[in-house]
Design an enzyme around this catalytic site. Structure first.
Site, PDB file in Angstrom:
ATOM      1  N   ASN A  16      37.465 -73.693  16.723  1.00 19.10           N
ATOM      2  CA  ASN A  16      36.488 -72.818  16.849  1.00 19.10           C
ATOM      3  C   ASN A  16      35.152 -73.731  16.685  1.00 19.10           C
ATOM      4  O   ASN A  16      34.895 -74.595  15.495  1.00 19.10           O
ATOM      5  CB  ASN A  16      36.265 -71.720  15.614  1.00 19.10           C
ATOM      6  CG  ASN A  16      34.986 -71.277  15.323  1.00 19.10           C
ATOM      7  OD1 ASN A  16      34.108 -71.237  16.312  1.00 19.10           O
ATOM      8  ND2 ASN A  16      34.851 -70.626  14.001  1.00 19.10           N
ATOM      9  N   TRP A  17      34.415 -73.910  17.976  1.00 20.58           N
ATOM     10  CA  TRP A  17      33.626 -74.742  18.141  1.00 20.58           C
ATOM     11  C   TRP A  17      32.278 -74.206  17.438  1.00 20.58           C
ATOM     12  O   TRP A  17      31.197 -75.039  17.330  1.00 20.58           O
ATOM     13  CB  TRP A  17      33.047 -74.984  19.588  1.00 20.58           C
ATOM     14  CG  TRP A  17      33.997 -76.240  20.250  1.00 20.58           C
ATOM     15  CD1 TRP A  17      35.013 -76.933  19.420  1.00 20.58           C
ATOM     16  CD2 TRP A  17      34.030 -76.891  21.490  1.00 20.58           C
ATOM     17  NE1 TRP A  17      35.734 -77.610  20.347  1.00 20.58           N
ATOM     18  CE2 TRP A  17      34.981 -77.820  21.653  1.00 20.58           C
ATOM     19  CE3 TRP A  17      33.171 -76.761  22.516  1.00 20.58           C
ATOM     20  CZ2 TRP A  17      35.085 -78.745  22.639  1.00 20.58           C
ATOM     21  CZ3 TRP A  17      33.294 -77.426  23.588  1.00 20.58           C
ATOM     22  CH2 TRP A  17      34.263 -78.580  23.735  1.00 20.58           C
ATOM     23  N   LYS A  18      32.083 -73.053  17.083  1.00 17.23           N
ATOM     24  CA  LYS A  18      30.867 -72.515  16.360  1.00 17.23           C
ATOM     25  C   LYS A  18      29.749 -72.803  17.331  1.00 17.23           C
ATOM     26  O   LYS A  18      29.867 -72.620  18.535  1.00 17.23           O
ATOM     27  CB  LYS A  18      30.671 -73.211  14.980  1.00 17.23           C
ATOM     28  CG  LYS A  18      32.079 -73.103  13.923  1.00 17.23           C
ATOM     29  CD  LYS A  18      31.657 -73.141  12.639  1.00 17.23           C
ATOM     30  CE  LYS A  18      33.075 -73.033  11.879  1.00 17.23           C
ATOM     31  NZ  LYS A  18      33.088 -73.327  10.480  1.00 17.23           N
ATOM     32  N   HIS A 103      34.721 -63.729  11.412  1.00 15.17           N
ATOM     33  CA  HIS A 103      34.681 -64.881  10.532  1.00 15.17           C
ATOM     34  C   HIS A 103      33.442 -64.972   9.545  1.00 15.17           C
ATOM     35  O   HIS A 103      32.583 -63.999   9.609  1.00 15.17           O
ATOM     36  CB  HIS A 103      33.967 -66.009  11.827  1.00 15.17           C
ATOM     37  CG  HIS A 103      34.069 -67.439  11.245  1.00 15.17           C
ATOM     38  ND1 HIS A 103      33.220 -67.679  10.278  1.00 15.17           N
ATOM     39  CD2 HIS A 103      34.976 -68.308  11.194  1.00 15.17           C
ATOM     40  CE1 HIS A 103      33.692 -69.098   9.947  1.00 15.17           C
ATOM     41  NE2 HIS A 103      34.702 -69.511  10.301  1.00 15.17           N
ATOM     42  N   GLU A 105      31.373 -66.712   8.511  1.00 12.50           N
ATOM     43  CA  GLU A 105      29.898 -66.853   8.819  1.00 12.50           C
ATOM     44  C   GLU A 105      29.443 -65.696   9.562  1.00 12.50           C
ATOM     45  O   GLU A 105      28.088 -65.247   9.308  1.00 12.50           O
ATOM     46  CB  GLU A 105      29.744 -67.869   9.838  1.00 12.50           C
ATOM     47  CG  GLU A 105      30.025 -69.248   9.084  1.00 12.50           C
ATOM     48  CD  GLU A 105      30.579 -70.658   9.925  1.00 12.50           C
ATOM     49  OE1 GLU A 105      30.430 -70.445  10.938  1.00 12.50           O
ATOM     50  OE2 GLU A 105      31.084 -71.548   9.165  1.00 12.50           O
ATOM     51  N   GLU A 169      40.764 -67.538   5.739  1.00 11.97           N
ATOM     52  CA  GLU A 169      39.888 -68.609   5.517  1.00 11.97           C
ATOM     53  C   GLU A 169      39.178 -68.631   4.176  1.00 11.97           C
ATOM     54  O   GLU A 169      38.202 -67.829   4.117  1.00 11.97           O
ATOM     55  CB  GLU A 169      39.034 -68.698   6.493  1.00 11.97           C
ATOM     56  CG  GLU A 169      39.808 -69.178   8.104  1.00 11.97           C
ATOM     57  CD  GLU A 169      38.384 -69.312   9.003  1.00 11.97           C
ATOM     58  OE1 GLU A 169      39.036 -70.608   9.532  1.00 11.97           O
ATOM     59  OE2 GLU A 169      37.788 -68.668   9.406  1.00 11.97           O
ATOM     60  N   GLY A 175      34.166 -76.047   6.079  1.00 14.75           N
ATOM     61  CA  GLY A 175      33.171 -76.993   6.040  1.00 14.75           C
ATOM     62  C   GLY A 175      32.885 -77.786   4.834  1.00 14.75           C
ATOM     63  O   GLY A 175      31.709 -78.615   4.832  1.00 14.75           O
ATOM     64  N   SER A 212      38.662 -76.514   6.216  1.00 17.42           N
ATOM     65  CA  SER A 212      38.941 -77.914   6.205  1.00 17.42           C
ATOM     66  C   SER A 212      40.310 -78.499   6.457  1.00 17.42           C
ATOM     67  O   SER A 212      40.554 -79.284   6.002  1.00 17.42           O
ATOM     68  CB  SER A 212      38.589 -78.364   4.782  1.00 17.42           C
ATOM     69  OG  SER A 212      37.340 -77.959   4.405  1.00 17.42           O
ATOM     70  N   GLY A 233      37.457 -75.536  12.562  1.00 15.05           N
ATOM     71  CA  GLY A 233      36.302 -75.755  12.750  1.00 15.05           C
ATOM     72  C   GLY A 233      35.913 -77.132  13.443  1.00 15.05           C
ATOM     73  O   GLY A 233      36.217 -77.582  14.400  1.00 15.05           O
ATOM     74  N   GLY A 234      35.287 -77.637  12.299  1.00  9.24           N
ATOM     75  CA  GLY A 234      34.597 -79.136  12.615  1.00  9.24           C
ATOM     76  C   GLY A 234      35.586 -80.166  13.301  1.00  9.24           C
ATOM     77  O   GLY A 234      35.220 -80.815  14.336  1.00  9.24           O
TER      78      GLY A 234
HETATM   79  P1  PGA Z   1      36.215 -76.095   9.157  1.00  9.00           P
HETATM   80  O1  PGA Z   1      35.916 -74.493   9.517  1.00  9.00           O
HETATM   81  O2  PGA Z   1      37.410 -76.523   9.830  1.00  9.00           O
HETATM   82  O3  PGA Z   1      35.051 -76.890   9.753  1.00  9.00           O
HETATM   83  O4  PGA Z   1      36.408 -75.933   7.810  1.00  9.00           O
HETATM   84  C1  PGA Z   1      37.019 -73.542   9.773  1.00  9.00           C
HETATM   85  C2  PGA Z   1      36.331 -72.327  10.384  1.00  9.00           C
HETATM   86  O5  PGA Z   1      35.349 -72.001   9.933  1.00  9.00           O
HETATM   87  O6  PGA Z   1      37.195 -71.540  11.141  1.00  9.00           O
END
Ligand code: PGA
Length: 249
Positions: A16-18, A103, A105, A169, A175, A212, A233-234
């Site tokens: 997930n590149w957000k 998600h 967020e 998650e 993050g 993470s 994510g990251g």
């Molecule tokens: P992260 O994000 O791997 O940067 O912790 C995971 C996500 O939000 O799907």
């Protein structure tokens, strides 16, 4: 003699590149495709760049091991006067095959409730996309001993039908570099699977872990009982790191 090796575990690893990514970053997709070209057949690889890159990424990934997904879809399926929204059918038209919905967020910043998430999952499935439905507790909820109950309620409220993928998650792990213990992940995955089975008896569901996930912990996390893959994510932004996670399974 009975076989001594366990069959390879089927996995789904989604990136997930957000809200990161420019067209120039399609080079990372090319590098990822090259790096994961030989991954074992039981591993599905999905990358979800921002909407602006969906069509170009899908074109670039065509015929390879990487499927393209989107990070959200509109809750309303039919075309209409909805300024700024992108429908699931549009995402499918652009070449997406998966859609992340719910998600944390989006739940936090856009007030998305379980009912909204369920509507988005319905819209995604109707357009032929596989919904990846995200659930997870906050740190306060975990500290209060409510993690399992919160996740079970989110699973029940956010999954409109079988045929979805779930992603557990924990909000506090996203993050932050923090992750639950293997036992905690196994416990919540089992709880999520119980809640799903209670709603859709007999239906199988794949449950990803997210929060993470890095090259350094991927192998351990992917080996946990009940973990069917990862939502990253990251560490999905760099082909080298994401490929290492894909190959860790
Ligand atoms: P992260 O994000 O791997 O940067 O912790 C995971 C996500 O939000 O799907």
């Amino acid at each position: 003699m009975p076989p001594t090796t366990t069959p390879p575990k089927p996995l789904l690893i989604a990136g997930n590149w957000k809200m990161y990514g420019r067209m120039a970053d399609l080079a990372e997709l090319d590098a990822l495709a090259a790096a994961v070209g030989g991954v074992r057949a039981e591993v599905d690889v999905v990358l979800c760049p921002p909407f602006t890159m969906t069509a170009a990424a899908a074109g670039r990934a065509k015929g390879g091991r990487i499927a393209i997904g989107v990070q959200d879809v509109a809750a309303i399926g039919a075309d209409g006067a909805h300024t700024g929204d992108v429908s699931a059918a549009m995402a499918a038209d652009a070449g997406a095959r998966f859609a992340i919905v719910g998600h944390s967020e989006r739940r936090a910043a856009h007030g998305e409730t379980d009912a909204v998430v369920a509507a988005k999952a319905t819209a995604a499935a109707a357009a032929g996309l596989v919904p990846i439905v995200c659930v997870g507790e906050t740190l306060e909820q975990r500290k209060a001993g409510e993690a399992a109950a919160v996740v079970a309620a989110q699973v029940a409220g956010s999954c409109p039908a079988a045929g979805v993928v779930l992603a557990y998650e924990p909000v506090w792990a996203i993050g932050t570099g923090l992750t639950p213990t293997a036992a905690e992940i196994a416990e919540i995955h089992a709880e999520a699977r119980r809640a799903f089975a209670a709603k859709f008896p007999g239906a199988a569901v794949r449950i990803l872990y997210g929060g993470s996930v890095k090259p350094g912990n991927a192998a351990e996390i992917l080996a946990i009982d009940g973990v069917d893959g990862a939502l990253v994510g990251g560490a999905s932004l760099k082909a080298k790191d994401f490929a290492a996670i894909v190959l860790a399974g």
